[in-house]
Design a protein around this motif. Structure first.
Motif, mmCIF file in Angstrom:
data_model
loop_
_atom_site.group_PDB
_atom_site.id
_atom_site.type_symbol
_atom_site.label_atom_id
_atom_site.label_comp_id
_atom_site.label_asym_id
_atom_site.label_seq_id
_atom_site.Cartn_x
_atom_site.Cartn_y
_atom_site.Cartn_z
ATOM 1 N N PRO A 126 7.928 -31.949 -14.967
ATOM 2 C CA PRO A 126 7.951 -31.148 -13.735
ATOM 3 C C PRO A 126 7.093 -29.901 -13.868
ATOM 4 O O PRO A 126 6.799 -29.457 -14.982
ATOM 5 N N GLU A 127 6.717 -29.369 -12.717
ATOM 6 C CA GLU A 127 5.936 -28.135 -12.631
ATOM 7 C C GLU A 127 6.579 -27.052 -13.502
ATOM 8 O O GLU A 127 7.792 -26.855 -13.462
ATOM 9 N N GLY A 128 5.796 -26.397 -14.299
ATOM 10 C CA GLY A 128 6.307 -25.274 -15.075
ATOM 11 C C GLY A 128 7.062 -25.682 -16.339
ATOM 12 O O GLY A 128 7.717 -24.863 -16.972
ATOM 13 N N TRP A 129 6.963 -26.943 -16.713
ATOM 14 C CA TRP A 129 7.652 -27.422 -17.918
ATOM 15 C C TRP A 129 7.051 -26.753 -19.148
ATOM 16 O O TRP A 129 5.861 -26.782 -19.377
ATOM 17 N N GLU A 130 7.926 -26.124 -19.931
ATOM 18 C CA GLU A 130 7.439 -25.440 -21.122
ATOM 19 C C GLU A 130 8.004 -26.012 -22.399
ATOM 20 O O GLU A 130 7.740 -25.536 -23.500
ATOM 21 N N GLY A 131 8.840 -27.056 -22.250
ATOM 22 C CA GLY A 131 9.434 -27.660 -23.446
ATOM 23 C C GLY A 131 8.438 -28.565 -24.154
ATOM 24 O O GLY A 131 7.254 -28.614 -23.807
ATOM 25 N N GLU A 132 8.919 -29.264 -25.144
ATOM 26 C CA GLU A 132 8.051 -30.163 -25.907
ATOM 27 C C GLU A 132 8.212 -31.575 -25.351
ATOM 28 O O GLU A 132 7.655 -31.885 -24.302
ATOM 29 N N ALA A 133 9.000 -32.434 -26.022
ATOM 30 C CA ALA A 133 9.199 -33.780 -25.482
ATOM 31 C C ALA A 133 9.920 -33.688 -24.136
ATOM 32 O O ALA A 133 10.843 -32.903 -23.981
ATOM 33 N N TYR A 134 9.487 -34.498 -23.169
ATOM 34 C CA TYR A 134 10.136 -34.513 -21.854
ATOM 35 C C TYR A 134 10.836 -35.863 -21.661
ATOM 36 O O TYR A 134 10.187 -36.901 -21.604
ATOM 37 N N THR A 135 12.177 -35.828 -21.560
ATOM 38 C CA THR A 135 12.919 -37.085 -21.497
ATOM 39 C C THR A 135 13.439 -37.379 -20.099
ATOM 40 O O THR A 135 14.127 -38.369 -19.890
ATOM 41 N N GLY A 136 13.108 -36.521 -19.157
ATOM 42 C CA GLY A 136 13.642 -36.694 -17.806
ATOM 43 C C GLY A 136 12.863 -37.708 -16.985
ATOM 44 O O GLY A 136 11.975 -38.405 -17.476
ATOM 45 N N ASP A 137 13.240 -37.763 -15.712
ATOM 46 C CA ASP A 137 12.612 -38.689 -14.779
ATOM 47 C C ASP A 137 11.304 -38.082 -14.266
ATOM 48 O O ASP A 137 11.107 -36.876 -14.326
ATOM 49 N N GLY A 138 10.417 -38.945 -13.773
ATOM 50 C CA GLY A 138 9.169 -38.431 -13.223
ATOM 51 C C GLY A 138 8.151 -39.547 -13.075
ATOM 52 O O GLY A 138 8.396 -40.682 -13.482
ATOM 53 N N PRO A 139 6.993 -39.241 -12.464
ATOM 54 C CA PRO A 139 5.958 -40.265 -12.252
ATOM 55 C C PRO A 139 5.251 -40.644 -13.558
ATOM 56 O O PRO A 139 5.064 -39.808 -14.435
ATOM 57 N N LYS A 140 4.867 -41.912 -13.629
ATOM 58 C CA LYS A 140 4.201 -42.409 -14.846
ATOM 59 C C LYS A 140 2.727 -41.981 -14.858
ATOM 60 O O LYS A 140 2.055 -41.982 -13.837
ATOM 61 N N ILE A 141 2.242 -41.635 -16.031
ATOM 62 C CA ILE A 141 0.822 -41.313 -16.216
ATOM 63 C C ILE A 141 0.326 -41.946 -17.518
ATOM 64 O O ILE A 141 1.144 -42.356 -18.349
#
Length: 798
Positions: free
Chosen positions: A368-383
């Motif tokens: 998500p916009e403004g994500w500052e963490g490292e690994a992202y385990t949440g939902d979201g669009p594939k890239i």
RNA sequence: GCCCGAGUGGCGCAACCGGCUGACGCGGCGGACUCAAAAUCCGUUGUCCGCAAGGACAUGUGGGUUCGAAUCCCACCUCGGGCACCA
């Protein structure tokens, strides 16, 4: 009338009567509706401690209450009488575990009776008795026959000092042996297992239908640990016939795989290690092998030391790119396939490892916009995922990735569980022998049913070697093969005592049966247990094993087909502490129930347990109002034997009390039920006691304080209160004549009126506005608004 | 780290559905009975202001919703428990 309350005399008399009369014995053909109340059968460790008292007080209250309500209540008792303490005592003192155990049983049994708890003692079961051993072994053989019991090589805890296998419970938190202090390590040994994993899905799904504390259900769900994902093959780069199978819960992230990791014990490790990496890999594998489980599981320690590169690569089937293969100690051979694909962008542990080893990180889900963490385990669009790009959510992407794997024929959707098969063999003497023999020609041969039970011999020597004396008893060990009659060797391991406790509640239904573990119809009459009561410490092991057994027994045709869960309702009582610390023998802070029995008596102690706090809470012994409860019982005593008066108001209050206490019993609100009764006694002391009020009081007290209630009722009526019905209120009389109407101004209480319960809204409002105090607070202004909730409240908004 | 559960007088707790905060008990204080003690009984007991009538403040902290919040919502603090490299 001047005779003082003597709890010891009263309690002795009534306990003898219940025992001699068999007041609470119940037959299997009893026509009343059946109800099964069970407290977890105890390990006999000597006289009862406060935890037992608490447990059996609640159980006994339900037994007596349900009986008064007209049920046939099955209330059995028994002993979990196999176990290590008796064997340790034997090693120390030379006394046979049976002698030791049976002494402890007698002590516990007598103090359980001193609590005033009542059971159908004809049904007593002791797991060390031949009649129980026989059917315990019979069930084991049925499991074996059905493939639910099996033997296999497995890593177990090995103590080099004791030269024996240890149970997990015998390994201390620092990874050392509780007896010798040696560092325990893993060793592969042939062991017996029950295939509880076959039931993983059902054990998980059926939790939903149980009336159990939510936290116990959650603990079981976590323990079973279901995770959905996919399993697929990674071909080795340059050797496409060799494949590494990996499990992942996130097949949708596969395009982001930048390396793969194997467990150090993985069978492909030698094949994948290139010659130049040989020395380093060997050193790593050896070091991890020597690490204790504790060290290995610890999240401390530099990541740089926790992995090693094998020199080989595997091909990511999603994009055809080769990625390096590492070994890491945090990948466990026992879960999934023992190998993983690593996607650092969507898994924090992989991220940390990749960072430490300088491996690339490719995101496949847009954070998500403004994500500052490292690994992202949440939902979201594939890239970055070719044909998965454009999918806007993880679940859809996951499903498509699995579909693709299946189409390609390189993988499939797959469910994994944390739950492992149940290791049931123990290298101990004081347990139920596993009824098989080993024949050189016929392998594992079950002992024929007509030769059961297989009993351990008595003439054994207990030596402090840590090994079962059975292993050295030639007469026991050497036997003949039931198939060929040739020489064979008996299994010298015994069963985990959790096996014994996994079906004892079925045996209680029909403990006399000599032809089967229990009769199906008898089991069907009582099972499942309507109310099970015990400590929270059994939230996982015992309760999970018993559930597994119940399902397995149904499938084996031993148990009733429809009984697939053993315990419909479960209550777990809180722990007893003393000055903040958990009460236990080892801490030496035990308050012995005997001390109370000899002073204020069992009834006062029972009442104190019920009164001190809600039943599920942990309690501190220092908080027990035992004196107050004793004082209350003395008042009840005097009141019940004193003069009575006529007073319709008091009779009316008694009807209201019946309604209130009955409701409190139904809600398990025993602490407030006691408070209600105390309040009522205070009323009787002020307004005089009517005969009806006293009788009502005694009936409501009967399940809580059965001795004093029995004695006083007998003195008043010459009959047995425990054969009386639970009282029923006249609903008309139970209704109050008037209620308090609270009048607020701006939400603050300013006045009160006694009003008829059926007062109308208009009358209530008029009355409220007539209050001088309300007018004062209005200061001559008209109220802006008046909220009327007859008959309890009027709120005037100024 | 994650997931639960709980924070109300000196103490254990109660208030069940958003409607009198603190039932009931312990402890404390005062009194009766007693030569005295124990036992028993009676009264009193959230904090602050006030001679009193009365008033103000109080349910971990800060916000919010509402005529009204211990109770519902958001954020935080503390304690207890469970899980913790599970891919």
């Amino acid at each position: 009338m001047d005779e003082a309350y003597d709890p010891q005399a009263v309690e002795k008399k009534w306990q003898a009567r219940w025992r001699d009369e068999g007041t609470y014995n119940v037959d299997n053909d009893d026509p009343r509706p059946s109800f099964y109340v069970l407290s977890m059968y105890p390990y006999p460790s000597g006289p009862a401690h406060m935890g037992h008292v608490r447990n059996y007080t609640f159980g006994d209250l339900i037994v007596r209450h349900r009986t008064m309500q007209g049920h046939a209540v099955l209330s059995p008792f028994g002993f979990d009488s196999f176990g290590l303490p008796a064997e340790n005592a034997a090693i120390k003192t030379g006394v046979h575990p049976r002698v030791f155990t049976e002494q402890r049983i007698e002590e516990l049994k007598s103090s359980v009776q001193a609590i005033g708890a009542v059971y159908d003692w004809r049904r007593e079961v002791r797991s060390h008795e031949p009649s129980y051993i026989k059917w315990n072994q019979y069930i084991f053989l049925r499991m074996l026959e059905a493939g639910l019991a099996y033997r296999r090589n497995a890593p177990v805890n090995w103590c080099p000092g004791c030269q024996t296998v240890l149970a997990n419970e015998q390994v201390l938190a620092d990874g050392t042996c509780e007896r010798s202090g040696d560092v325990v390590f893993k060793r592969d040994l042939e062991q017996w297992f029950f295939k509880i994993t076959d039931y993983a899905d059902e054990l998980l799904a059926d939790l939903d239908g149980l009336e159990w504390p939510e936290r116990v259900k959650t603990m079981q769900r976590n323990w079973i640990g279901r995770s959905e994902g996919a399993e697929f093959d990674l071909a080795v780069d340059g050797d496409p016939d060799t494949k590494v199978k990996v499990f992942t819960t996130r097949p949708d992230t596969s395009f982001g795989m930048t390396y793969a990791v194997l467990a150090p014990e993985h069978p492909l490790v030698p094949a994948l290690t290139t010659p130049d990496r040989q020395a380093e890999v060997a050193a790593f594998v050896e070091r991890v092998g020597k690490e204790s489980e504790i060290e290995r599981m610890s999240s401390e320690g530099a990541l740089e030391k926790r992995g090693v590169f094998t020199g080989s690569h595997v091909v990511n089937p999603f994009n055809g790119k080769p990625v390096p293969v590492y070994l890491a100690d945090y990948v466990l051979m026992g879960y999934g396939t023992g190998a993983i694909m690593a996607v650092p962008a969507e898994d924090q542990r992989d991220w940390d490892f990749a960072t430490a080893y300088g491996l690339p990180i490719v995101r496949t889900v847009q954070p998500p916009e403004g994500w500052e963490g490292e690994a992202y385990t949440g939902d979201g669009p594939k890239i970055n995922s070719e044909w998965l790009d454009g999918i806007t959510d993880v679940p859809t992407a996951k499903a498509q990735a699995i579909e693709w794997l299946e189409q390609q024929g390189i993988g499939e959707g797959r469910v994994n569980y944390r739950l492992r098969d149940w290791l049931v063999s123990r290298q101990r003497f004081w347990g139920c022998p596993i009824p098989v023999v080993y024949c050189p020609d016929h392998g594992i041969v079950p002992v024929p049913e007509d030769q059961l039970p297989v009993l351990a011999p008595d003439d054994v020597e207990f030596r402090p070697t840590g090994e079962s004396p059975l292993k050295f008893h030639e007469g026991f060990l050497h036997t003949t093969c039931p198939v060929c009659g040739g020489p064979a060797v008996r299994e010298s391991d015994t069963m985990d005592t959790f096996v014994d406790s996994s079906w004892y509640f079925f045996r209680y239904c029909d403990p006399w049966n000599e032809d089967a573990p229990f009769d199906q119809a008898a089991a069907a009459k009582w099972m499942p247990v309507d109310q099970y009561i015990g400590g929270i410490e059994h939230a996982i092991l015992h309760l999970l094993y018993a559930r597994f057994y119940t399902k397995a027994l149904a499938d084996l045709g031993v148990g009733p087909k429809d009984v697939r869960e053993p315990f419909k309702r479960l209550f777990t009582q809180g722990m007893i502490r003393l000055g903040g610390a958990k009460m236990s023998k080892s801490k030496g802070n035990l308050v012995a129930p005997e001390e109370i029995f000899e002073t204020q008596g069992a009834d006062a102690l029972r009442l104190a347990h019920l009164f001190v706090s809600p039943p599920g809470d942990d309690v501190d012994w220092e908080a027990f109002g035992i004196e107050g409860c004793f004082r209350f019982l003395k008042r009840v005593w005097r009141l019940s034997l004193g003069e009575t008066v006529e007073n319709p108001d008091v009779d009316k209050a008694a009807h209201a009390l019946i309604v209130r206490v009955s409701d409190e019993f139904d809600r398990w609100s025993y602490n407030t039920a006691v408070a209600s009764l105390m309040e009522f006694v205070n009323l009787l002391n002020k307004q005089g006691a009517t005969a009806f009020a006293v009788d009502t009081l005694l009936l409501l007290l009967a399940p809580m304080t059965p001795h004093i209630a029995g004695e006083l009722w007998e003195r008043r009526h010459g009959t047995d209160i425990h054969k009386e019905r639970w009282p029923e209120a006249d609903p008309e009389l139970a209704k109050p004549d008037s209620v308090t109407l609270v009048v607020q101004v701006n939400g603050k209480v300013r006045d009160r009126f006694e009003v008829p319960p059926d007062i109308g809204a208009d009358d209530a409002e008029r009355l409220a506005l007539s209050s001088a105090r309300v007018q004062e607070h209005l200061g001559g202004n008209e109220p802006r608004k008046v909220i009327v909730r007859p008959p309890n409240l009027v709120n005037v908004v100024a």
